[in-house]
Scaffold this active site. Structure first.
Site, PDB file in Angstrom:
ATOM      1  N   VAL A 184       0.826  -1.206   0.000  1.00 28.35           N
ATOM      2  CA  VAL A 184       0.000   0.000   0.000  1.00 28.35           C
ATOM      3  C   VAL A 184       0.859   1.255   0.000  1.00 28.35           C
ATOM      4  CG1 VAL A 184      -1.720   1.293   1.317  1.00 28.35           C
ATOM      5  CG2 VAL A 184      -1.942  -1.178   1.090  1.00 28.35           C
ATOM      6  N   GLU A 185       1.930   1.262   0.785  1.00 24.74           N
ATOM      7  CA  GLU A 185       2.742   2.469   0.928  1.00 24.74           C
ATOM      8  C   GLU A 185       3.535   2.806  -0.330  1.00 24.74           C
ATOM      9  OE1 GLU A 185       3.278   4.869   2.993  1.00 24.74           O
ATOM     10  OE2 GLU A 185       2.258   4.292   4.822  1.00 24.74           O
ATOM     11  N   SER A 186       4.170   1.816  -0.949  1.00 23.90           N
ATOM     12  CA  SER A 186       5.097   2.128  -2.039  1.00 23.90           C
ATOM     13  C   SER A 186       4.868   1.320  -3.303  1.00 23.90           C
ATOM     14  CB  SER A 186       6.543   1.889  -1.577  1.00 23.90           C
ATOM     15  OG  SER A 186       6.762   0.501  -1.348  1.00 23.90           O
TER      16      SER A 186
END
Length: 234
Positions: free
Chosen positions: A121-123
């Site tokens: 989700v983050e990167s």
């Protein structure tokens, strides 16, 4: 309560289906949802504990507690490799990445699949991702952390092992701050504390990874569920 037992509280099947239906979970493969951890004052004891946890020297090395732990991570890595192949086509790179995720997650008392879901989700699994707020790398670490608990060199946050270690230590710290409340800890990690979208996406992604090979995953993640790791509390 274990990290693993918190998942059902925040992500039931209805929410997961809704995320897939709206395309949010699928989109997280290509679009980073990185926010910005907020720099907060740390007590000297907390700063020292976090600094010791991340280390200040060379990039961290994987030193498993014993052969059983090494084999657990090897099985977990094998169970996840096929799904990650499109994102990381080079076998050695893919294997090293997954083995590092498992090792650092277990070191911090986290589920490896939770960390993998957060990275997704983050990167979107991009090693050199940079958010609009300046967060860096796989786990989107804000540069202030390198000054606060690292060696002051923010460029090291693009190093795979360093980035994943920082991310796991920071998430563990936020879990401690939130007294084990994963929903709030994930929101704090993303800089969106109290809002549901980000924690729901991470827990949904983590559940998919955990279900890739249920038997192998249980073997690898079972020990993380009983660890009482805390970098910032007695």
């Amino acid at each position: 309560m274990s990290v693993g037992s918190l998942f059902p509280l925040f992500m039931n099947s209805v929410v997961r289906r809704a995320l897939w239906a709206t395309g949010l979970l699928a989109a997280s493969w290509s679009t980073a949802w990185a926010g910005a951890q907020i720099e907060e004052p740390l007590a000297d004891s907390v700063r020292s504990a976090l600094s010791a946890a991340v280390g200040r020297g060379e990039p961290p090395k994987l030193v498993f507690a014993d052969e059983a732990q090494r084999q657990q991570c090897a099985r977990w890595t094998q169970a996840q490799e096929a799904r990650l192949r499109k994102r990381k086509p080079e076998e050695l790179v893919r294997h090293e990445f997954l083995n590092t995720v498992c090792y650092e997650a277990k070191r911090a008392g986290l589920e490896p699949s939770l960390v993998l879901g957060l990275i997704q989700v983050e990167s979107g699994f991009r090693k050199h991702a940079i958010s609009h707020a300046g967060a860096r790398g796989y786990m989107q670490i804000m540069p202030f952390w390198s000054r606060t608990i690292g060696n002051g060199d923010a460029s090291t946050l693009f190093h795979m092992q360093t980035n994943i270690r920082f991310g796991c230590v920071i998430l563990r710290h936020y879990l401690d701050r939130e007294k084990g409340n994963l929903f709030m800890a994930l929101g704090r990690y993303n800089g969106s504390r109290g809002r549901a979208e980000y924690p729901n996406m991470v827990t949904a992604a983590a559940r998919v990874w955990r279900n890739q090979d249920a038997a192998a995953t249980r073997l690898a993640e079972g020990s993380a569920n009983v660890q009482k790791v805390s970098y910032t509390q007695p």
